[in-house]
Design a protein around this motif. Structure first.
Motif, PDB file in Angstrom:
ATOM      1  N   ALA A 187       5.442  -3.402   3.366  1.00 14.10           N
ATOM      2  CA  ALA A 187       5.591  -4.361   2.350  1.00 14.10           C
ATOM      3  C   ALA A 187       5.986  -3.482   1.349  1.00 14.10           C
ATOM      4  O   ALA A 187       6.870  -3.983   0.477  1.00 14.10           O
ATOM      5  CB  ALA A 187       4.110  -4.867   1.976  1.00 14.10           C
ATOM      6  N   ALA A 188       5.651  -2.277   0.860  1.00 17.03           N
ATOM      7  CA  ALA A 188       5.957  -1.399  -0.198  1.00 17.03           C
ATOM      8  C   ALA A 188       7.474  -0.778  -0.138  1.00 17.03           C
ATOM      9  O   ALA A 188       8.176  -0.820  -0.881  1.00 17.03           O
ATOM     10  CB  ALA A 188       5.064  -0.168  -0.256  1.00 17.03           C
ATOM     11  N   ALA A 189       7.737  -0.793   1.427  1.00 18.07           N
ATOM     12  CA  ALA A 189       9.352  -0.189   1.552  1.00 18.07           C
ATOM     13  C   ALA A 189      10.217  -1.332   1.413  1.00 18.07           C
ATOM     14  O   ALA A 189      11.252  -1.005   0.827  1.00 18.07           O
ATOM     15  CB  ALA A 189       9.224   0.120   3.052  1.00 18.07           C
TER      16      ALA A 189
ATOM     17  N   ASP B 125       0.416  -4.319  -9.236  1.00 18.09           N
ATOM     18  CA  ASP B 125      -0.552  -4.727  -8.218  1.00 18.09           C
ATOM     19  C   ASP B 125      -0.468  -4.142  -6.883  1.00 18.09           C
ATOM     20  O   ASP B 125      -1.258  -4.268  -6.172  1.00 18.09           O
ATOM     21  CB  ASP B 125      -0.015  -6.202  -7.720  1.00 18.09           C
ATOM     22  CG  ASP B 125      -0.390  -7.155  -8.680  1.00 18.09           C
ATOM     23  OD1 ASP B 125      -1.256  -6.943 -10.055  1.00 18.09           O
ATOM     24  OD2 ASP B 125       0.463  -8.219  -8.831  1.00 18.09           O
ATOM     25  N   LEU B 126       0.301  -2.801  -7.063  1.00 14.40           N
ATOM     26  CA  LEU B 126       0.209  -1.796  -5.985  1.00 14.40           C
ATOM     27  C   LEU B 126      -1.189  -1.261  -5.603  1.00 14.40           C
ATOM     28  O   LEU B 126      -1.976  -0.802  -6.485  1.00 14.40           O
ATOM     29  CB  LEU B 126       1.077  -0.731  -6.249  1.00 14.40           C
ATOM     30  CG  LEU B 126       1.800   0.161  -5.334  1.00 14.40           C
ATOM     31  CD1 LEU B 126       2.733  -0.706  -4.190  1.00 14.40           C
ATOM     32  CD2 LEU B 126       2.515   1.167  -5.652  1.00 14.40           C
TER      33      LEU B 126
ATOM     34  N   ALA C 105       3.470   7.027 -10.999  1.00 11.26           N
ATOM     35  CA  ALA C 105       3.354   6.253 -12.140  1.00 11.26           C
ATOM     36  C   ALA C 105       4.612   5.239 -12.229  1.00 11.26           C
ATOM     37  O   ALA C 105       4.788   4.165 -12.676  1.00 11.26           O
ATOM     38  CB  ALA C 105       3.550   7.329 -13.381  1.00 11.26           C
ATOM     39  N   ASP C 106       5.678   5.948 -11.841  1.00 11.01           N
ATOM     40  CA  ASP C 106       6.875   4.954 -11.531  1.00 11.01           C
ATOM     41  C   ASP C 106       6.725   3.826 -10.626  1.00 11.01           C
ATOM     42  O   ASP C 106       7.029   2.749 -10.829  1.00 11.01           O
ATOM     43  CB  ASP C 106       8.155   5.666 -11.149  1.00 11.01           C
ATOM     44  CG  ASP C 106       8.539   6.786 -12.170  1.00 11.01           C
ATOM     45  OD1 ASP C 106       8.613   6.707 -13.373  1.00 11.01           O
ATOM     46  OD2 ASP C 106       9.326   7.588 -11.967  1.00 11.01           O
TER      47      ASP C 106
ATOM     48  N   LEU D 147       0.834  -1.047   0.039  1.00 15.05           N
ATOM     49  CA  LEU D 147       0.003  -0.022  -0.022  1.00 15.05           C
ATOM     50  C   LEU D 147       0.810   1.252   0.085  1.00 15.05           C
ATOM     51  O   LEU D 147       1.924   1.321   0.637  1.00 15.05           O
ATOM     52  CB  LEU D 147      -0.929   0.015   1.143  1.00 15.05           C
ATOM     53  CG  LEU D 147      -1.866   1.388   1.556  1.00 15.05           C
ATOM     54  CD1 LEU D 147      -2.634   1.578   0.314  1.00 15.05           C
ATOM     55  CD2 LEU D 147      -2.441   1.299   2.880  1.00 15.05           C
ATOM     56  N   VAL D 148       0.464   2.313  -0.666  1.00 14.62           N
ATOM     57  CA  VAL D 148       1.082   3.427  -0.913  1.00 14.62           C
ATOM     58  C   VAL D 148       0.238   4.720  -0.851  1.00 14.62           C
ATOM     59  O   VAL D 148      -0.959   4.309  -1.118  1.00 14.62           O
ATOM     60  CB  VAL D 148       1.752   3.886  -2.246  1.00 14.62           C
ATOM     61  CG1 VAL D 148       3.005   2.751  -2.148  1.00 14.62           C
ATOM     62  CG2 VAL D 148       1.282   3.678  -3.428  1.00 14.62           C
ATOM     63  N   LEU D 149       0.589   5.797  -0.118  1.00 10.29           N
ATOM     64  CA  LEU D 149      -0.535   6.940  -0.151  1.00 10.29           C
ATOM     65  C   LEU D 149       0.111   7.968  -1.163  1.00 10.29           C
ATOM     66  O   LEU D 149       1.374   8.221  -1.028  1.00 10.29           O
ATOM     67  CB  LEU D 149      -0.587   7.402   1.405  1.00 10.29           C
ATOM     68  CG  LEU D 149      -1.156   6.349   2.175  1.00 10.29           C
ATOM     69  CD1 LEU D 149      -1.591   6.863   3.655  1.00 10.29           C
ATOM     70  CD2 LEU D 149      -2.522   5.788   1.600  1.00 10.29           C
TER      71      LEU D 149
END
Length: 527
Positions: free
Chosen positions: A61-63, A82-83, A74-75, A43-45
Motif C-alpha cells: 500500500a505504501a509503495a 495516516d502512515l 518526516a517527508d 506501513l513503513v519501517l
C-alpha cells in the motif's frame, strides 16, 4: 550468451518484495498479547541513517503511494499523515528468512538463502514430483501466501538467472534466453556507480552489455560486471551455502524371536539409549522429546512419548521418565505374543554444552536440576497440561505481563520480569486477583492517594503509600468498558500499607479527565 535453458540443472528463485512489512504483519496478526495487531493503513519501517530517520522498507500500500526506501520519515509523514511507522528489525528479518528456507526444504533438499529477501531452490530432479516447474512454482507461492507473504518466483538454468528473472522480468517467461537478455542492467547487482556508467554508455539491458567483449566490459565497468554476466549464463557458479538439514535421530533394535519379558525390553531400551546418547554427544545436543515405539508381532504398535524440562542425554533420567509414562497408562502394555522390534526416536533436540561435574564431597546436587526432574516426572505422570509455569510476556499491562503455559514448554526467546533494586520491595505482588476486586476508597483529593479503603466489608486505614505508578492503556485496543480489562482507561497504581503492616496493590481505573467518578480496584497482595 550461452543459452541457460539448455543446461541440465534447474533452479527456482523466490523474491519477497515486502518481506520486512509482511513479517511484521504476520507476527502482529497473532492473538498473543505480546503481538498487538497493526492498524489497517500503509506501513513503513524506518531506521536511523546519519541524523535522520529514513525508510528502510514499505508495504504494498505504501509503495502504491510512491513511498520508497531512502526517503526520510518526516517527508513520508508530510505526504501521508495516516502512515503507520515502525522501527526496522533486520535481525528479525534474517531469522524469518531462515525459517522460510527451512520450510522450503519440503520441496527440495537443496535450499539457499538469497539474503536479504530471497530464497533459491535447486529443483533438479524434483519438479516432476509436483507435475512440472510451473506447478511447483505455484505450490511454493501458495505456501508463502498462506504465511501472509507476497512473493514472485522464476525458474532458470542458473540460480543467478532465476533470481534476476524473479526480480526484474515480466512473468511468466516463455523464452528464458531472450528474457535474460532483456533484463535491465540493474539486474546484474552492480554498485550504483557501475550501473550509472552502463546507462551513460547507452547499455540499458543485459543483452547490450553481453554483446561487448569481456575485456572491454572489465576495463570500463569493472570485473564485477563480467562475473555477473558469467553467472547469469552459467559459465561461472556463484558460491552458495545450502541450508544444513539435521536428520532426526532414529534407532531400531530388531529381534530374531519376539520378546515379551520386561527385563528383555528394559535391556533393549538401555542399548538404544546408549546409542542415542552417543549421537547426541557428537552433535553437542540434548534431547527435549523422546518417542518409544514397541512393534508387536501381530502388527500393533505401542507408542510412548515423553518430554524433558531441559535438554538431556542422561540415560537414567530418560529411563525414569519412560517408567513414569508406563505407570501412568490407563491400560497396561500388553505384549501379546511378543515384540518384533523396538524403535527409539529423538524428535526434538537442543544444544547442550558440557558442564563441570560436581566433586564427590560437594554435598547435595544442583537444586535447579532436581526441580527440573520433579517437573518432568509430574508432567509425565499427570499429563503435560496439568503442570504449568509462568512465562513473561512483552506487555506493560499487569495481568497480561505473563502467561501460564505447560511447564515443559519453553518460548523461543524467553523474557525476564524486571527485578527490584537491592534492598527494595518487589515492584509487583506475589498474588494477583483475576479479575481485580472492587474497593471503596476515600482520598484526600479526587486524584490523590488512598487514605482509607473498604475491602470485603472491612475498613482499612492506610499508614504508608508509594505511588502513583501510571500505566497507560494499550493504544491498539478499543477504548471503553467499565471493567479493568475493558479498554483504554489509564491506571494509577499505589503500593499501600495498612495499620497492621499488610501491603496491598491498589489502582484507580481512569483519570478524572477521562471519565467522571473513576473506580478503584485491589489488584494484588504483597507477601
Amino acid at each position: 550468451m550461452t543459452n541457460a535453458f539448455s543446461r541440465t540443472r534447474r533452479y527456482l528463485a523466490l523474491w519477497f518484495p515486502f518481506l520486512p512489512t509482511d513479517r511484521l504483519r504476520a507476527e502482529r496478526s497473532s492473538t498473543c498479547p505480546r503481538s498487538p495487531p497493526l492498524p489497517d493503513t500503509p506501513l513503513v519501517l524506518h531506521a536511523r541513517r546519519g541524523s535522520a530517520l529514513r525508510l528502510v522498507a514499505v508495504d504494498a500500500a505504501a509503495a502504491r503511494l510512491g513511498l520508497v526506501g531512502g526517503m526520510t520519515l518526516a517527508d513520508a509523514r508530510a505526504r501521508h499523515p495516516d502512515l503507520a511507522a515502525q522501527e526496522h528489525d533486520a535481525a528479525a528479518d534474517a531469522v524469518w528468512l531462515e525459517q522460510l528456507g527451512q520450510d522450503c526444504i519440503r520441496f527440495t533438499p537443496h535450499v539457499t538463502l538469497l539474503v536479504p529477501d530471497g530464497i533459491g531452490l535447486d529443483i533438479t530432479g524434483t519438479a516432476h514430483l509436483f507435475g512440472d516447474e510451473a506447478a511447483l512454482a505455484e505450490r511454493v507461492e501458495d505456501h508463502c501466501a498462506a504465511l501472509g507473504l507476497t512473493s514472485r518466483s522464476a525458474c532458470a538454468g542458473t540460480l543467478a538467472a532465476a533470481r534476476a528473472l524473479a526480480r526484474h522480468a515480466r512473468l511468466p517467461v516463455s523464452d528464458e534466453a531472450a528474457a535474460i537478455r532483456a533484463l535491465p542492467v540493474s539486474a546484474l547487482g552492480l554498485d550504483a556507480e557501475a550501473t550509472r556508467a552502463c546507462l551513460r554508455a547507452g547499455l540499458k539491458t543485459v543483452g547490450d552489455l553481453a554483446a561487448r567483449p569481456a575485456a572491454t566490459i572489465a576495463a570500463r565497468f569493472g570485473m564485477a560486471a563480467v562475473t555477473a554476466l558469467h553467472r547469469l549464463s552459467g559459465d561461472e557458479q556463484a558460491p552458495s551455502a545450502p541450508l544444513q538439514v539435521e536428520t532426526p535421530l532414529h534407532f531400531t533394535r530388531r529381534f530374531a524371536e519376539p520378546i515379551a519379558h520386561q527385563a528383555s525390553i528394559a535391556a533393549a531400551l538401555a542399548e538404544l539409549l546408549d546409542r542415542a546418547v552417543a549421537s547426541l554427544r557428537e552433535r553437542g545436543q540434548g534431547g527435549r522429546a523422546f518417542r518409544l515405539e514397541l512393534h508387536r508381532s501381530d502388527g500393533a504398535v505401542h507408542a510412548l512419548d515423553i518430554a524433558a524440562a531441559a535438554p538431556t542425554r542422561d540415560p537414567a533420567r530418560i529411563q525414569r521418565l519412560f517408567a513414569e509414562r508406563i505407570g501412568a497408562l490407563a491400560d497396561p502394555l500388553d505384549p501379546g505374543f511378543g515384540y518384533d522390534s523396538i524403535t527409539l526416536a529423538v524428535p526434538a533436540a537442543q544444544r547442550l554444552d558440557a558442564a563441570q561435574s560436581a566433586f564427590a564431597d560437594a554435598g547435595e546436587g544442583d537444586p535447579a536440576s532436581a526441580l527440573a526432574e520433579l517437573v518432568e516426572q509430574l508432567s509425565t505422570r499427570l499429563g503435560p497440561g496439568r503442570i504449568r509455569r509462568l512465562i513473561a510476556q512483552d506487555s506493560h499491562i499487569p495481568e497480561q505481563a505473563q502467561a501460564a503455559l505447560p511447564a515443559l514448554t519453553h518460548p523461543a526467546a524467553p523474557l525476564r520480569l524486571p527485578a527490584p533494586a537491592p534492598g527494595e520491595p518487589p515492584l509487583r505482588p506475589l498474588l494477583l486477583f483475576d479479575p481485580p476486586q472492587p474497593v471503596e476508597v476515600i482520598a484526600e483529593v479526587p486524584d490523590g492517594p488512598p487514605l482509607r479503603f473498604r475491602w470485603r466489608r472491612k475498613l482499612l486505614d492506610v499508614r504508608l503509600y508509594e505511588g502513583p505508578e501510571r500505566i497507560a492503556a494499550e493504544w491498539w485496543r478499543r477504548r471503553g468498558g467499565e471493567a479493568p480489562g475493558g479498554g483504554g482507561l489509564t491506571r494509577d497504581y499505589y503500593r499501600v500499607e495498612d495499620q497492621r503492616g499488610r501491603r496491598f496493590w491498589i489502582f484507580r481505573h481512569g483519570l478524572y479527565g477521562e471519565r467522571a467518578g473513576p473506580r478503584w480496584f485491589l489488584h494484588g497482595l504483597f507477601a
